[in-house]
Scaffold this active site. Structure first.
Site, PDB file in Angstrom:
ATOM      1  N   THR A   1      -4.593   1.177 -12.003  1.00 32.89           N
ATOM      2  CA  THR A   1      -3.198   1.496 -12.325  1.00 32.89           C
ATOM      3  C   THR A   1      -2.389   1.851 -11.073  1.00 32.89           C
ATOM      4  OG1 THR A   1      -3.531   3.876 -12.630  1.00 32.89           O
ATOM      5  CG2 THR A   1      -3.902   2.466 -14.556  1.00 32.89           C
ATOM      6  N   ARG A   2      -1.081   1.631 -11.178  1.00 27.21           N
ATOM      7  CA  ARG A   2      -0.108   2.090 -10.186  1.00 27.21           C
ATOM      8  C   ARG A   2       1.139   2.529 -10.955  1.00 27.21           C
ATOM      9  NH1 ARG A   2      -4.044   1.350  -7.602  1.00 27.21           N
ATOM     10  NH2 ARG A   2      -4.274   0.485  -5.518  1.00 27.21           N
TER      11      ARG A   2
ATOM     12  N   SER B   1       5.789  -8.081  -5.388  1.00 26.06           N
ATOM     13  CA  SER B   1       6.341  -9.295  -4.769  1.00 26.06           C
ATOM     14  C   SER B   1       5.402 -10.483  -5.013  1.00 26.06           C
ATOM     15  CB  SER B   1       6.615  -9.077  -3.282  1.00 26.06           C
ATOM     16  OG  SER B   1       5.575  -8.362  -2.675  1.00 26.06           O
TER      17      SER B   1
ATOM     18  N   GLU C   1      -5.077   7.617   7.272  1.00 22.47           N
ATOM     19  CA  GLU C   1      -5.330   8.719   8.205  1.00 22.47           C
ATOM     20  C   GLU C   1      -4.172   8.866   9.193  1.00 22.47           C
ATOM     21  OE1 GLU C   1      -7.403  10.776   7.418  1.00 22.47           O
ATOM     22  OE2 GLU C   1      -9.419  10.015   7.044  1.00 22.47           O
TER      23      GLU C   1
ATOM     24  N   ARG D   1      -8.449   0.723   5.064  1.00 21.25           N
ATOM     25  CA  ARG D   1      -7.145   1.341   4.789  1.00 21.25           C
ATOM     26  C   ARG D   1      -6.919   2.591   5.643  1.00 21.25           C
ATOM     27  NH1 ARG D   1      -5.573  -0.645  -0.846  1.00 21.25           N
ATOM     28  NH2 ARG D   1      -3.863   0.798  -0.880  1.00 21.25           N
TER      29      ARG D   1
ATOM     30  N   TYR E   1      -3.926   3.323   8.078  1.00 22.84           N
ATOM     31  CA  TYR E   1      -2.671   3.719   7.421  1.00 22.84           C
ATOM     32  C   TYR E   1      -2.801   5.129   6.842  1.00 22.84           C
ATOM     33  CZ  TYR E   1       1.388   3.251   4.274  1.00 22.84           C
ATOM     34  OH  TYR E   1       2.582   3.421   3.611  1.00 22.84           O
TER      35      TYR E   1
HETATM   36  P1  NAD Z   1       8.562  -2.239   5.639  1.00 24.42           P
HETATM   37  O1  NAD Z   1       7.373  -2.842   6.289  1.00 24.42           O
HETATM   38  O2  NAD Z   1       9.520  -3.141   4.943  1.00 24.42           O
HETATM   39  O3  NAD Z   1       9.388  -1.382   6.688  1.00 24.42           O
HETATM   40  C1  NAD Z   1       8.837  -0.764   7.818  1.00 24.42           C
HETATM   41  C2  NAD Z   1       9.787  -0.982   8.994  1.00 24.42           C
HETATM   42  O4  NAD Z   1       9.243  -0.324  10.155  1.00 24.42           O
HETATM   43  C3  NAD Z   1       9.938  -2.460   9.352  1.00 24.42           C
HETATM   44  O5  NAD Z   1      11.302  -2.765   9.525  1.00 24.42           O
HETATM   45  C4  NAD Z   1       9.153  -2.590  10.647  1.00 24.42           C
HETATM   46  O6  NAD Z   1       9.622  -3.638  11.471  1.00 24.42           O
HETATM   47  C5  NAD Z   1       9.336  -1.215  11.262  1.00 24.42           C
HETATM   48  N1  NAD Z   1       8.294  -0.846  12.224  1.00 24.42           N
HETATM   49  C6  NAD Z   1       6.949  -0.964  12.085  1.00 24.42           C
HETATM   50  N2  NAD Z   1       6.325  -0.497  13.182  1.00 24.42           N
HETATM   51  C7  NAD Z   1       7.304  -0.061  14.030  1.00 24.42           C
HETATM   52  C8  NAD Z   1       7.297   0.511  15.325  1.00 24.42           C
HETATM   53  N3  NAD Z   1       6.158   0.746  15.979  1.00 24.42           N
HETATM   54  N4  NAD Z   1       8.492   0.823  15.907  1.00 24.42           N
HETATM   55  C9  NAD Z   1       9.659   0.567  15.267  1.00 24.42           C
HETATM   56  N5  NAD Z   1       9.729   0.022  14.037  1.00 24.42           N
HETATM   57  C10 NAD Z   1       8.558  -0.292  13.428  1.00 24.42           C
HETATM   58  O7  NAD Z   1       8.013  -1.131   4.638  1.00 24.42           O
HETATM   59  P2  NAD Z   1       8.781  -0.193   3.605  1.00 24.42           P
HETATM   60  O8  NAD Z   1       8.214  -0.453   2.276  1.00 24.42           O
HETATM   61  O9  NAD Z   1      10.238  -0.258   3.804  1.00 24.42           O
HETATM   62  O10 NAD Z   1       8.246   1.241   4.066  1.00 24.42           O
HETATM   63  C11 NAD Z   1       9.032   2.129   4.823  1.00 24.42           C
HETATM   64  C12 NAD Z   1       8.274   3.438   5.005  1.00 24.42           C
HETATM   65  O11 NAD Z   1       7.988   4.017   3.733  1.00 24.42           O
HETATM   66  C13 NAD Z   1       6.942   3.284   5.726  1.00 24.42           C
HETATM   67  O12 NAD Z   1       6.749   4.389   6.591  1.00 24.42           O
HETATM   68  C14 NAD Z   1       5.937   3.328   4.598  1.00 24.42           C
HETATM   69  O13 NAD Z   1       4.688   3.811   5.032  1.00 24.42           O
HETATM   70  C15 NAD Z   1       6.600   4.268   3.617  1.00 24.42           C
HETATM   71  N6  NAD Z   1       6.130   4.026   2.245  1.00 24.42           N
HETATM   72  C16 NAD Z   1       6.562   2.932   1.537  1.00 24.42           C
HETATM   73  C17 NAD Z   1       6.068   2.713   0.249  1.00 24.42           C
HETATM   74  C18 NAD Z   1       6.520   1.547  -0.600  1.00 24.42           C
HETATM   75  O14 NAD Z   1       6.018   1.398  -1.716  1.00 24.42           O
HETATM   76  N7  NAD Z   1       7.445   0.707  -0.175  1.00 24.42           N
HETATM   77  C19 NAD Z   1       5.138   3.614  -0.309  1.00 24.42           C
HETATM   78  C20 NAD Z   1       4.719   4.685   0.467  1.00 24.42           C
HETATM   79  C21 NAD Z   1       5.224   4.903   1.739  1.00 24.42           C
HETATM   80  N1  UDP Z   2      -3.032  -6.466  -6.423  1.00 26.64           N
HETATM   81  C1  UDP Z   2      -3.347  -7.505  -7.287  1.00 26.64           C
HETATM   82  N2  UDP Z   2      -2.890  -8.750  -6.968  1.00 26.64           N
HETATM   83  C2  UDP Z   2      -2.135  -9.017  -5.874  1.00 26.64           C
HETATM   84  C3  UDP Z   2      -1.806  -7.941  -5.009  1.00 26.64           C
HETATM   85  C4  UDP Z   2      -2.292  -6.683  -5.323  1.00 26.64           C
HETATM   86  O1  UDP Z   2      -4.018  -7.319  -8.299  1.00 26.64           O
HETATM   87  O2  UDP Z   2      -1.745 -10.175  -5.673  1.00 26.64           O
HETATM   88  C5  UDP Z   2      -3.505  -5.093  -6.784  1.00 26.64           C
HETATM   89  C6  UDP Z   2      -4.184  -4.352  -5.647  1.00 26.64           C
HETATM   90  O3  UDP Z   2      -5.560  -4.642  -5.597  1.00 26.64           O
HETATM   91  C7  UDP Z   2      -3.909  -2.904  -6.043  1.00 26.64           C
HETATM   92  C8  UDP Z   2      -2.546  -2.960  -6.738  1.00 26.64           C
HETATM   93  O4  UDP Z   2      -2.360  -4.337  -7.099  1.00 26.64           O
HETATM   94  O5  UDP Z   2      -4.870  -2.462  -6.980  1.00 26.64           O
HETATM   95  C9  UDP Z   2      -1.396  -2.510  -5.855  1.00 26.64           C
HETATM   96  O6  UDP Z   2      -1.475  -3.202  -4.626  1.00 26.64           O
HETATM   97  P1  UDP Z   2      -0.377  -3.068  -3.485  1.00 26.64           P
HETATM   98  O7  UDP Z   2      -0.910  -3.786  -2.283  1.00 26.64           O
HETATM   99  O8  UDP Z   2       0.952  -3.481  -3.996  1.00 26.64           O
HETATM  100  O9  UDP Z   2      -0.259  -1.511  -3.202  1.00 26.64           O
HETATM  101  P2  UDP Z   2      -1.314  -0.335  -2.910  1.00 26.64           P
HETATM  102  O10 UDP Z   2      -2.708  -0.816  -3.171  1.00 26.64           O
HETATM  103  O11 UDP Z   2      -1.105   0.022  -1.487  1.00 26.64           O
HETATM  104  O12 UDP Z   2      -0.910   0.714  -3.872  1.00 26.64           O
END
Ligand code: NAD
Ligand code: UDP
Ligand code: UDP
Length: 317
Positions: free
Chosen positions: A214-215, A193, A151, A146, A149
């Protein structure tokens, strides 16, 4: 407001899950929006409904390369967010976070734009402090699967604060906790999802480990609201600020809720827990409450209903 007066806003990663919702809200508020995306995890279909708006523009571009455009505000969201996507090409993930941040900060510096970084709860790693306040420095493995992402995002935060200290940039850093909703990628492997798609297809629900980890899940509309409010705070406020929903659920509880709301007949099965999977995660959102007067309004149950309705339309059962 005419086009000259409207603020010109760059959203990197604008064709992704969160980015597409952000573009939609910005257009609705009267802004001119440039969506920059390399379509690595995002897609044109996420923003297809915005294309007829003349104030909306999409540019295929990778943020690891320099970008020369004229804008007033930058939301830097470009980066794959789900573990299977960011681990598929980990070197590119670090480059996207680090080189992407440098380029977008260089752009902000040249044009005098305000810039917001989409950071993450992953900067806390597998935390020993619970819930996590912004002052907690985290427990991150620097050499695990991980790390590209975690770091990468930590280094991006450092760059944001050094551009502020060194070049007096107007920066904002939000640490986003797990967010879900319509337009999540059905195959991105994230837990919400995965469970919904599995339940709709009557396939086994895959719980990794014993399911007691938990989340805290935030519905996308609540999250976009606070991202917009953060951008509008005075320049003295930089964050980092936690944004997310403090409601905390085990993965077993989530699976039960998804099965109840979909009416699915899936069996729950257990698979091995991935390496470095955080045990628990819950945001302390007192700073966001105090500064932005914000707290999430949408319960997990209501948000899941909306998300399930969306997936019923996209998943072939
Ligand atoms: P996502 O993967 O749906 O969206 C990321 C977008 O960035 C995509 O459209 C992808 O094509 C684009 N992308 C990736 N690398 C690229 C590059 N080098 N140049 C241009 N575009 C690039 O993810 P998301 O859930 O919409 O996340 C959006 C942002 O929010 C990310 O920075 C993610 O780290 C941050 N974030 C999301 C969550 C979450 O739960 N969804 C949680 C924490 C942080
Ligand atoms: N997870 C799970 N089943 C799945 C996908 C994820 O039990 O099909 C767990 C995963 O191991 C983690 C939590 O759900 O403990 C959240 O995972 P996710 O990938 O959504 O986000 P993140 O770990 O980045 O918070
Ligand atoms: N940059 C960019 N767009 C701009 C201005 C700069 O993409 O409009 C990039 C530039 O290519 C550089 C990075 O941002 O690699 C950092 O720019 P900065 O001016 O901070 O540093 P320097 O150019 O002095 O290395």
């Amino acid at each position: 407001m005419n086009y000259q007066q409207a603020s010109k806003i760059l959203v990197t990663g604008g064709a992704g899950f969160l980015g597409s919702h952000l573009c939609e809200r910005l257009l609705a508020a009267g802004s001119d929006v440039l969506c920059v995306d390399n379509f690595y995890t995002g897609s044109k279909s996420n923003v297809a409904h915005l294309m007829s708006d003349q104030r909306f523009e999409v540019m295929r571009h990778d943020v690891t390369l320099p970008l020369h455009v004229e804008v007033d505000k930058i939301f830097n969201l470009a980066c794959p967010a789900s573990p299977i996507h960011y681990q598929f090409d980990p070197v590119q993930t670090t480059k996207t976070s680090v080189h992407g941040a440098i380029n977008m900060l260089g752009l902000a510096k040249r044009v005098g734009a305000k810039i917001l970084q989409a950071s993450t709860s992953e900067v806390y790693g597998d935390p020993e402090v619970h819930p996590q306040p912004e002052g907690y420095w985290g427990r991150v493995n620097p050499v695990g699967i991980r790390s590209c992402y975690d770091e990468g995002k930590r280094c991006a935060e450092t760059l944001f604060f050094d551009y502020k200290r060194q070049h007096n940039l107007d920066i904002k850093v939000v640490r986003i906790f797990n967010t879900y909703g319509p337009r999540m990628h059905p195959n991105d492997g994230r837990v919400v999802s995965n469970f919904i798609v599995q339940a709709l297809k009557n396939e086994n629900i895959t719980i990794y480990g014993d399911g007691s980890q938990t989340r805290s899940f935030c519905y996308v509309d609540d999250l976009i609201e606070v991202i917009l409010r953060t951008m509008d705070t005075p320049s003295e406020f930089t964050g980092p600020v936690n944004i997310g929903n403090p409601g905390e659920f085990t993965m077993l509880e989530l699976a039960e809720m998804v099965l109840r709301l979909t009416g699915g007949k899936s069996k729950v099965i257990h698979e091995p827990l991935p390496q470095d999977d955080p045990r628990q995660r819950k945001p302390d959102i007192s700073l966001a409450k105090a500064v932005m007067g914000w707290e999430p309004k949408i319960s997990l149950e209501d948000g899941l209903k909306e998300t399930i309705a969306y997936f019923r339309g996209v998943v072939k059962t």
